[in-house]
Scaffold this motif. Structure first.
Motif, PDB file in Angstrom:
ATOM      1  N   UNK A  85       0.819  -1.204   0.000  1.00 48.06           N
ATOM      2  CA  UNK A  85       0.000   0.000   0.000  1.00 48.06           C
ATOM      3  C   UNK A  85       0.864   1.270   0.000  1.00 48.06           C
TER       4      UNK A  85
ATOM      5  N   UNK B 219       2.928   1.475  -3.260  1.00 48.42           N
ATOM      6  CA  UNK B 219       2.190   1.032  -4.443  1.00 48.42           C
ATOM      7  C   UNK B 219       2.724   1.685  -5.723  1.00 48.42           C
TER       8      UNK B 219
ATOM      9  N   UNK C  67       5.590  -3.838  -8.982  1.00 50.88           N
ATOM     10  CA  UNK C  67       5.934  -4.886  -8.018  1.00 50.88           C
ATOM     11  C   UNK C  67       5.074  -4.776  -6.763  1.00 50.88           C
TER      12      UNK C  67
ATOM     13  N   UNK D  39       1.842  -4.163  -5.360  1.00 46.02           N
ATOM     14  CA  UNK D  39       0.430  -4.071  -5.716  1.00 46.02           C
ATOM     15  C   UNK D  39      -0.374  -4.771  -4.625  1.00 46.02           C
TER      16      UNK D  39
ATOM     17  N   UNK E 205      -2.839  -6.997  -3.076  1.00 44.05           N
ATOM     18  CA  UNK E 205      -3.519  -8.067  -3.795  1.00 44.05           C
ATOM     19  C   UNK E 205      -4.280  -8.950  -2.819  1.00 44.05           C
TER      20      UNK E 205
ATOM     21  N   UNK F  26      -5.181 -14.768  -4.022  1.00 44.58           N
ATOM     22  CA  UNK F  26      -4.343 -14.669  -5.218  1.00 44.58           C
ATOM     23  C   UNK F  26      -2.874 -14.713  -4.825  1.00 44.58           C
TER      24      UNK F  26
ATOM     25  N   UNK G 149       9.077 -11.703  -4.370  1.00 44.73           N
ATOM     26  CA  UNK G 149       7.860 -11.162  -4.959  1.00 44.73           C
ATOM     27  C   UNK G 149       6.739 -11.020  -3.930  1.00 44.73           C
TER      28      UNK G 149
ATOM     29  N   UNK H 197       3.210  -7.910  -2.351  1.00 45.86           N
ATOM     30  CA  UNK H 197       1.823  -8.014  -2.808  1.00 45.86           C
ATOM     31  C   UNK H 197       0.828  -8.026  -1.656  1.00 45.86           C
TER      32      UNK H 197
END
Lengths: 68, 688
Positions: free
Chosen positions: B71, B74, B78, B80, B82, B86, B348, B352
């Motif tokens: 947040x 953002x 990279x 995001x 989510x 997911x 990663x 997210x």
């Protein structure tokens, strides 16, 4: 552009599509466009090709996106 | 309500304990896979509900009101925010590689019980803890990588060790995975053609997504999956053609050369052309097959033919030498605890996470799912009769090259199998021979084909399912291999630029070619060594891989412990110290035995000495045709001993470095300061 501004309003198929893409690790161009239009409305966003190149190059140059 | 809940959890605990008790005490009869699944699922549920809560609530105090890096930072790329399901899916797809399929299959030589207990207990107290702690720590530090955290939390020595360890494990991992592909495809025109066709399929997909329908990932992947099915039939067609089949019946060395060329090419081609489409295809097929395998096993609940323990717990096993302690803990890394995951959990995924609370579900939960995959692989390997299992997995140096010699050797070990049975099985899967396909992939494929054929298609479809399973495993392995080679190249360029600046220029072709050649040459060397090893190579390479992967886990757990102690939560540091202690004991014992054991099958140095003695006696050791070959084999043994020694020294360096820091923090000589990014409240954004 309504579907871009609000993902919840996108058609079901498009949402399923976005979910699977994320899971298999594909970059999400529409999310990027959405982000740009809200946070940086005055900047020209990258084209889809530029965005994909940038994302894929980064993904395949550092450990951290795949495992044994 | 509270009482009801307590009762429910008591039932789950009793059920799990009962299933474990049954597994431990049963004698003689074939156990149903249902008992393993019950014991595993109950343990996972209890571990998630109670043990992971310590990490989430007591240590990190995960706070849904705290803004996550996704947040705060953002960027639509990279970082995001989510949805947790997911992120769970993508994290699971990233951590579940070929490791959890291969390790348990190999460890089945001890019987199903040792591997099973380690998979289930190891994940609850080790693997899932590591993934979750690193994910929480990285999420609180703007998604920093494991290497950066090791450097900043412990010190520059730890940081450098983490970097070198990551590179080392990558090289060994790729070599051993390539060896598994070679052993699965050796003299198999069907398998070779099918896998070979996946390369043009990926390239077609890449071109399609680039020039014809840009960005249509899903539609292109669906076309790719259809083409995969076509390639499966094309493989059979070639294998049946008397003119074409010999062209694609390749020896192990030919296949190894082909894979080395492939790895080099994939590392220098643009990512969009080969690696990315291949990655999508593989992730897609991977999730499909894992779900199908789970479905098949849950429907059939097949009886296990493998006994709970075999006589090979004494260290005389044909797949790899070494006693059940420490080698079962080295053989099964992914599925129980895998250091590699710490790279994903600090890569990663933390970028997210939308809500901090999700880190428990994603970090701990996804690892439990991977452990379930490992359990399923173990079941699939153990539904073969032990005789068949050892015929497929034991090297030719031990069972010879004919079905008669194999049956005789295996009967001497006390397992029943007849030559006709072995010939019939090979014919059923449309292969000339299944003997000595070391590496685990083919025996797992036979097990999977058994399950799939029972659910769909019947006996007649065994050959198709077998080759589908081989294609799936090999596709999956090549994805790790090509991406790993490329990542290795970037890491090497990054390290090398300190020595010679132009080497670090990632788009300068001479540097790219040189670094790629160095990386491919390194794993190619170990691959060649494995391919030409008369004992099948897996005996040689898999334990080194296990040790290196557990070394990385030890580094991750040191980082985790340091973070916990610096937060002032030293009393909860047992959560990472328990698995760390265990891994230190296991890796150091296994490493010591691999180097110094007087057993020539186990110890590299004693093996080298015995080779030298043979040569000095005027003879040539098995597998060597010239004196030069013998000298090379002796050199390789010493090299392998040195590689293991480097890994062992790295474990000790990082342990001592961290332990000194912990004692200073606890005694108060170093201030106890958390390096977390300070709390920011979550804005409830209009949209992501």
């Amino acid at each position: 552009m309504t579907t871009l501004a609000n993902p919840a309003r996108a058609p079901l198929l498009e949402r399923v599509n976005a979910v699977i893409r994320r899971i298999i690790g594909a970059p999400d161009f529409s999310a990027y466009l959405r982000h740009q239009s809200v946070r940086h409305p005055n900047c020209t966003p990258l084209t889809e090709k530029e965005f994909l190149d940038e994302q894929l190059t980064a993904r395949y140059s550092t450990p951290g996106s795949r495992c044994c | 309500m509270r009482i009801l809940k307590a009762l429910l959890w008591a039932c789950v605990a009793l059920l799990g304990a009962g299933a474990f008790g049954f597994l431990a005490l049963q004698r003689g009869e074939h156990v149903s896979a249902g008992w393993l699944l019950t014991a595993a699922l109950c343990t996972y549920a209890i571990a998630y509900r109670f043990y992971s809560k310590i990490i989430a609530a007591k240590i990190f105090a995960l706070d849904p009101a705290r803004a996550t890096p996704a947040e705060r930072l953002s960027d639509g790329r990279d970082f995001v925010p989510t949805n947790k399901w997911i992120v769970f899916g993508q994290h699971f797809a990233a951590i579940a590689g070929p490791g959890p399929l291969v390790g348990p299959t190999l460890a089945a030589q001890f019987g199903f019980l040792p591997g099973f207990i380690w998979i289930v207990v190891g994940v609850a107290l080790g693997g899932a803890v590591q993934d979750c702690v690193i994910l929480c720590a990285s999420t609180r530090r703007d998604g920093k990588s494991l290497g950066q955290m090791a450097k900043e939390e412990i010190g520059p020595i730890a940081g450098f060790t983490a970097l070198v360890a990551t590179f080392g494990i990558m090289i060994i991992l790729i070599a051993v995975l390539a060896l598994i592909v070679v052993n699965a495809l050796r003299s198999s025109p069907w398998g070779t053609v099918t896998l070979g066709l996946t390369i043009p399929i990926a390239i077609i997909m890449g071109l399609w997504m680039r020039y014809v329908r840009p960005g249509r990932v899903l539609e292109t992947t669906a076309i790719g999956v259809i083409l995969l099915v076509v390639s499966l039939y094309a493989g059979r067609w070639v294998a049946d053609s008397p003119a074409l089949a010999p062209l694609f019946t390749l020896s192990a060395v030919q296949l190894a050369v082909a894979i080395v060329i492939y790895g080099f090419t994939a590392s220098v081609l643009p990512v969009w052309l080969l690696l990315a489409p291949r990655g999508y295809l593989s992730a897609f097929v991977k999730i499909g097959v894992v779900v199908a395998l789970a479905g098949g096993i849950f429907i059939l609940l097949p009886p296990l033919q493998m006994p709970a323990t075999t006589r090979f717990v004494d260290g005389t096993g044909p797949l790899f030498a070494g006693k059940v302690f420490p080698f079962v803990f080295i053989t099964i890394a992914c599925g129980a605890i895998s250091g590699f995951h710490a790279l994903i959990s600090s890569g990663t995924t933390p970028k997210l996470i939308e809500n901090e609370k999700d880190a428990r579900f994603i970090g701990y939960g996804a690892m439990l799912s991977e452990s379930l995959v490992a359990t399923l692989a173990l079941i699939a390997a153990c539904i073969l009769t032990p005789g068949t299992y050892f015929a497929i997995n034991a090297p030719a140096g031990l069972i010879g090259t004919t079905v008669e010699s194999a049956a005789q050797a295996i009967n001497q070990w006390g397992f029943v199998v007849s030559p006709t049975e072995l010939t019939a099985l090979a014919a059923k899967v449309h292969e000339a021979s299944l003997l000595s396909r070391t590496g685990g992939a083919p025996s797992l494929a036979v097990g999977m084909a058994n399950i799939f054929a029972k659910v769909l298609g019947g006996e007649g479809s065994m050959a198709l399912w077998y080759h589908f399973a081989i294609m799936f495993e090999a596709l999956f392995i090549l994805t790790t291999l090509d991406a790993g080679t490329r990542v290795g190249r970037f890491m090497l360029q990054d390290l090398g630029k300190h020595i010679w600046a132009p080497f670090g220029r990632v788009s300068w072709y001479p540097a790219v070619l040189m670094s790629s050649a160095l990386v491919v040459g390194s794993w190619g060397y170990f691959l060649y060594q494995g391919v030409t090893d008369p004992l099948g190579g897996v005996n040689l390479l898999w334990p080194i891989f296990g040790i290196s992967n557990q070394l990385l886990a030890a580094i991750a757990l040191c980082v985790g412990t340091t973070v916990i102690i610096k937060m002032g939560k030293a009393k909860y540091s047992f959560i990472t110290i328990i698995p760390l202690t265990w891994l230190a004991i296991v890796t150091l014992t296994a490493g010591w035995q691999k180097i110094f054991s007087p057993d020539v099958k186990l110890g590299f140095l004693s093996h080298a000495t015995s080779l030298a003695a043979t040569v000095a006696g005027g003879a040539l050791p098995a597998g060597a045709n010239t004196a030069g070959d013998a000298a090379r084999m002796i050199f390789n043994d010493r090299l392998d001993a040195a590689v293991v020694a480097v890994f062992m020294i790295s474990v000790m360096v990082i342990l001592i470095d961290s332990a000194l820091l912990w004692s200073r923090v606890i005694r108060g000589t170093v201030p106890c300061v958390s390096t977390e990014v300070p709390f920011t409240a979550r804005a409830v954004p209009a949209q992501s």
